[in-house]
Scaffold this motif. Structure first.
Motif, PDB file in Angstrom:
ATOM      1  N   PRO A   1       0.812  -1.228   0.000  1.00 32.78           N
ATOM      2  CA  PRO A   1       0.000   0.000   0.000  1.00 32.78           C
ATOM      3  C   PRO A   1       0.845   1.277   0.000  1.00 32.78           C
ATOM      4  O   PRO A   1       0.423   2.306  -0.518  1.00 32.78           O
ATOM      5  CB  PRO A   1      -0.821  -0.117   1.290  1.00 32.78           C
ATOM      6  N   ASP A   2       2.062   1.225   0.558  1.00 29.37           N
ATOM      7  CA  ASP A   2       2.908   2.432   0.564  1.00 29.37           C
ATOM      8  C   ASP A   2       3.741   2.550  -0.711  1.00 29.37           C
ATOM      9  O   ASP A   2       4.623   3.403  -0.814  1.00 29.37           O
ATOM     10  CB  ASP A   2       3.829   2.424   1.803  1.00 29.37           C
ATOM     11  N   GLY A   3       3.473   1.669  -1.689  1.00 35.36           N
ATOM     12  CA  GLY A   3       4.201   1.737  -2.956  1.00 35.36           C
ATOM     13  C   GLY A   3       5.565   1.076  -2.904  1.00 35.36           C
ATOM     14  O   GLY A   3       6.343   1.177  -3.846  1.00 35.36           O
ATOM     15  N   GLY A   4       5.845   0.383  -1.810  1.00 31.20           N
ATOM     16  CA  GLY A   4       7.123  -0.310  -1.686  1.00 31.20           C
ATOM     17  C   GLY A   4       6.963  -1.807  -1.874  1.00 31.20           C
ATOM     18  O   GLY A   4       5.941  -2.271  -2.395  1.00 31.20           O
ATOM     19  N   ALA A   5       7.997  -2.550  -1.424  1.00 32.89           N
ATOM     20  CA  ALA A   5       7.949  -4.010  -1.524  1.00 32.89           C
ATOM     21  C   ALA A   5       7.156  -4.571  -0.344  1.00 32.89           C
ATOM     22  O   ALA A   5       7.065  -3.950   0.720  1.00 32.89           O
ATOM     23  CB  ALA A   5       9.365  -4.574  -1.514  1.00 32.89           C
ATOM     24  N   MET A   6       6.573  -5.740  -0.560  1.00 34.34           N
ATOM     25  CA  MET A   6       5.845  -6.412   0.521  1.00 34.34           C
ATOM     26  C   MET A   6       6.800  -7.292   1.316  1.00 34.34           C
ATOM     27  O   MET A   6       7.928  -7.543   0.908  1.00 34.34           O
ATOM     28  CB  MET A   6       4.724  -7.284  -0.068  1.00 34.34           C
ATOM     29  N   ARG A   7       6.301  -7.792   2.442  1.00 30.10           N
ATOM     30  CA  ARG A   7       7.108  -8.705   3.258  1.00 30.10           C
ATOM     31  C   ARG A   7       6.955 -10.144   2.758  1.00 30.10           C
ATOM     32  O   ARG A   7       7.822 -10.978   2.926  1.00 30.10           O
ATOM     33  CB  ARG A   7       6.596  -8.606   4.689  1.00 30.10           C
ATOM     34  N   GLY A   8       5.817 -10.419   2.159  1.00 27.30           N
ATOM     35  CA  GLY A   8       5.548 -11.755   1.633  1.00 27.30           C
ATOM     36  C   GLY A   8       5.093 -11.657   0.187  1.00 27.30           C
ATOM     37  O   GLY A   8       5.449 -10.714  -0.511  1.00 27.30           O
ATOM     38  N   ALA A   9       4.278 -12.622  -0.228  1.00 24.14           N
ATOM     39  CA  ALA A   9       3.914 -12.720  -1.643  1.00 24.14           C
ATOM     40  C   ALA A   9       2.473 -12.311  -1.900  1.00 24.14           C
ATOM     41  O   ALA A   9       1.598 -12.453  -1.044  1.00 24.14           O
ATOM     42  CB  ALA A   9       4.119 -14.159  -2.101  1.00 24.14           C
ATOM     43  N   ILE A  10       2.257 -11.835  -3.131  1.00 21.70           N
ATOM     44  CA  ILE A  10       0.906 -11.603  -3.648  1.00 21.70           C
ATOM     45  C   ILE A  10       0.330 -12.967  -4.032  1.00 21.70           C
ATOM     46  O   ILE A  10       1.046 -13.810  -4.571  1.00 21.70           O
ATOM     47  CB  ILE A  10       0.988 -10.734  -4.927  1.00 21.70           C
ATOM     48  N   VAL A  11      -0.957 -13.192  -3.766  1.00 24.47           N
ATOM     49  CA  VAL A  11      -1.632 -14.397  -4.268  1.00 24.47           C
ATOM     50  C   VAL A  11      -2.594 -13.912  -5.341  1.00 24.47           C
ATOM     51  O   VAL A  11      -3.539 -13.168  -5.046  1.00 24.47           O
ATOM     52  CB  VAL A  11      -2.407 -15.123  -3.151  1.00 24.47           C
ATOM     53  N   LEU A  12      -2.327 -14.302  -6.583  1.00 24.16           N
ATOM     54  CA  LEU A  12      -3.104 -13.768  -7.706  1.00 24.16           C
ATOM     55  C   LEU A  12      -3.885 -14.894  -8.366  1.00 24.16           C
ATOM     56  O   LEU A  12      -3.296 -15.914  -8.753  1.00 24.16           O
ATOM     57  CB  LEU A  12      -2.138 -13.144  -8.729  1.00 24.16           C
ATOM     58  N   ASP A  13      -5.205 -14.706  -8.478  1.00 19.33           N
ATOM     59  CA  ASP A  13      -6.024 -15.701  -9.170  1.00 19.33           C
ATOM     60  C   ASP A  13      -5.605 -15.720 -10.650  1.00 19.33           C
ATOM     61  O   ASP A  13      -5.671 -14.696 -11.328  1.00 19.33           O
ATOM     62  CB  ASP A  13      -7.503 -15.345  -9.028  1.00 19.33           C
ATOM     63  N   ALA A  14      -5.165 -16.879 -11.124  1.00 20.56           N
ATOM     64  CA  ALA A  14      -4.578 -16.980 -12.467  1.00 20.56           C
ATOM     65  C   ALA A  14      -5.613 -16.769 -13.565  1.00 20.56           C
ATOM     66  O   ALA A  14      -5.248 -16.566 -14.726  1.00 20.56           O
ATOM     67  CB  ALA A  14      -3.909 -18.345 -12.640  1.00 20.56           C
ATOM     68  N   ASP A  15      -6.894 -16.824 -13.246  1.00 19.88           N
ATOM     69  CA  ASP A  15      -7.925 -16.643 -14.270  1.00 19.88           C
ATOM     70  C   ASP A  15      -8.610 -15.279 -14.209  1.00 19.88           C
ATOM     71  O   ASP A  15      -8.966 -14.724 -15.245  1.00 19.88           O
ATOM     72  CB  ASP A  15      -8.982 -17.756 -14.145  1.00 19.88           C
ATOM     73  N   THR A  16      -8.762 -14.749 -12.983  1.00 20.06           N
ATOM     74  CA  THR A  16      -9.491 -13.472 -12.871  1.00 20.06           C
ATOM     75  C   THR A  16      -8.560 -12.284 -12.599  1.00 20.06           C
ATOM     76  O   THR A  16      -8.965 -11.131 -12.728  1.00 20.06           O
ATOM     77  CB  THR A  16     -10.498 -13.519 -11.706  1.00 20.06           C
ATOM     78  N   GLY A  17      -7.340 -12.550 -12.167  1.00 15.57           N
ATOM     79  CA  GLY A  17      -6.418 -11.461 -11.826  1.00 15.57           C
ATOM     80  C   GLY A  17      -6.727 -10.820 -10.488  1.00 15.57           C
ATOM     81  O   GLY A  17      -6.167  -9.778 -10.148  1.00 15.57           O
ATOM     82  N   GLU A  18      -7.605 -11.455  -9.703  1.00 13.70           N
ATOM     83  CA  GLU A  18      -7.947 -10.882  -8.390  1.00 13.70           C
ATOM     84  C   GLU A  18      -6.842 -11.176  -7.382  1.00 13.70           C
ATOM     85  O   GLU A  18      -6.315 -12.298  -7.334  1.00 13.70           O
ATOM     86  CB  GLU A  18      -9.280 -11.506  -7.902  1.00 13.70           C
ATOM     87  N   ARG A  19      -6.478 -10.160  -6.605  1.00 15.38           N
ATOM     88  CA  ARG A  19      -5.519 -10.372  -5.503  1.00 15.38           C
ATOM     89  C   ARG A  19      -6.254 -10.966  -4.321  1.00 15.38           C
ATOM     90  O   ARG A  19      -7.233 -10.405  -3.854  1.00 15.38           O
ATOM     91  CB  ARG A  19      -4.868  -9.041  -5.095  1.00 15.38           C
TER      92      ARG A  19
END
Ligand code: AMP
Length: 275
Positions: free
Chosen positions: A119-137
């Motif tokens: 949210p602050d425009g920087g790197a996260m501490r862990g990983a994004i989980v992205l739905d491979a079909d809808t692109g939803e985080r």
């Protein structure tokens, strides 16, 4: 054998949960004799990180019963040529598309890391989980993401792996850690592929990993000097990111080698080359 999970997370500007920005982290599993040296080594990593000087460091040592430990077979490594950043990112999109992910979603994964996914425009501490079909985080907390923990190489397997990859210049700690993390996420039900590049300003390489392709190193995925990096776990059939993360945190050791630890290189057309 009694094992211990040793993990570290460091932040600047206070603890992560109070808005501190992530500096460094580490996940290791060692025998009792190795705890002290590992604590020291992770502490040094936190205190000397090129992203800055942390004012918060959390070190956790926790016993892990042998019977809870999953045994994994390391993903094989190969390299995809890329002369510069543009070629590297295009290669990442091509490789994700080869894993059955639409090009738009593949490009979204690249853009998310490139633009600073926290949210602050920087790197996260862990990983994004992205739905491979809808692109939803799917991750609940966009600063933390989901984290793999309690992961490492079995010491004997690591020696064998180093011997297998040394001639290719790949036998370093950074790649060994990344292969262990990628092996864990790719073995976790629901994962289709992973995209990663480091948030260390001095390290421009990254990878795409999947069951079929293995761990595909890409030499350029970001401009040198950039503090933006991250991981995207592309998933299918995952509704509950918290349940998915619980699977990522089942203790695991990489104990077996693939039949070929290093696979042939891929050229820009995705074809095998002799190099
Ligand atoms: P690194 O490869 O250590 O530079 O990490 C790059 C990025 O990967 C970090 O900014 C995090 O977003 C993510 N990351 C690091 N460690 C983990 C982990 N154990 N589980 C999930 N994501 C991680």
């Amino acid at each position: 054998m009694t094992w211990y999970s040793v993990r570290m997370r460091a932040a600047e500007g206070g603890p992560h949960e109070q808005g501190g920005s992530h500096i460094s982290g580490g996940e290791r599993i060692v025998g009792e004799d190795g705890i002290e040296a590992m604590v020291q080594s992770l502490l040094r990593r936190a205190m000397t990180h090129e992203k800055g000087r942390p004012d918060f460091i959390n070190l956790t040592v926790e016993q892990v019963p042998e019977e809870q430990i999953q045994s994994l077979t390391a993903l094989p490594i190969r390299t995809r040529h890329a002369a510069d950043l543009e070629e590297g990112r295009a290669a990442a999109v091509d490789l994700l598309a080869e894993c059955g992910i639409g090009r738009e979603i593949a490009q979204q994964a690249v853009d998310l890391i490139a633009s600073g996914p926290a949210p602050d425009g920087g790197a996260m501490r862990g990983a994004i989980v992205l739905d491979a079909d809808t692109g939803e985080r799917l991750e609940a907390d966009r600063a933390r993401g989901v984290r793999i923990s309690k992961i490492d190489w079995d010491p004997d397997a690591l020696v064998q792996w180093r011997e297998g990859v040394a001639a290719h210049g790949l036998a370093n700690e950074r790649i060994a850690e990344a292969v262990a993390l990628a092996t864990k996420v790719i073995s976790t039900p629901g994962t289709v592929a992973e995209l990663c590049w480091s948030d260390d300003p001095g390290y421009a390489a990254g990878y795409v990993a999947s069951k079929r392709l293995g761990y595909v190193r890409i030499p350029y995925l970001k401009p040198l000097g950039s503090p933006l990096g991250g991981r995207v776990y592309l998933v299918r059939g995952v509704q509950d990111a918290a349940a998915y993360e619980r699977e990522l945190q089942v203790p695991a050791l990489v104990r077996a080698m693939p039949s070929q630890p290093v696979l042939p290189y891929l050229d820009e057309k995705g074809e095998l080359t002799a190099k």
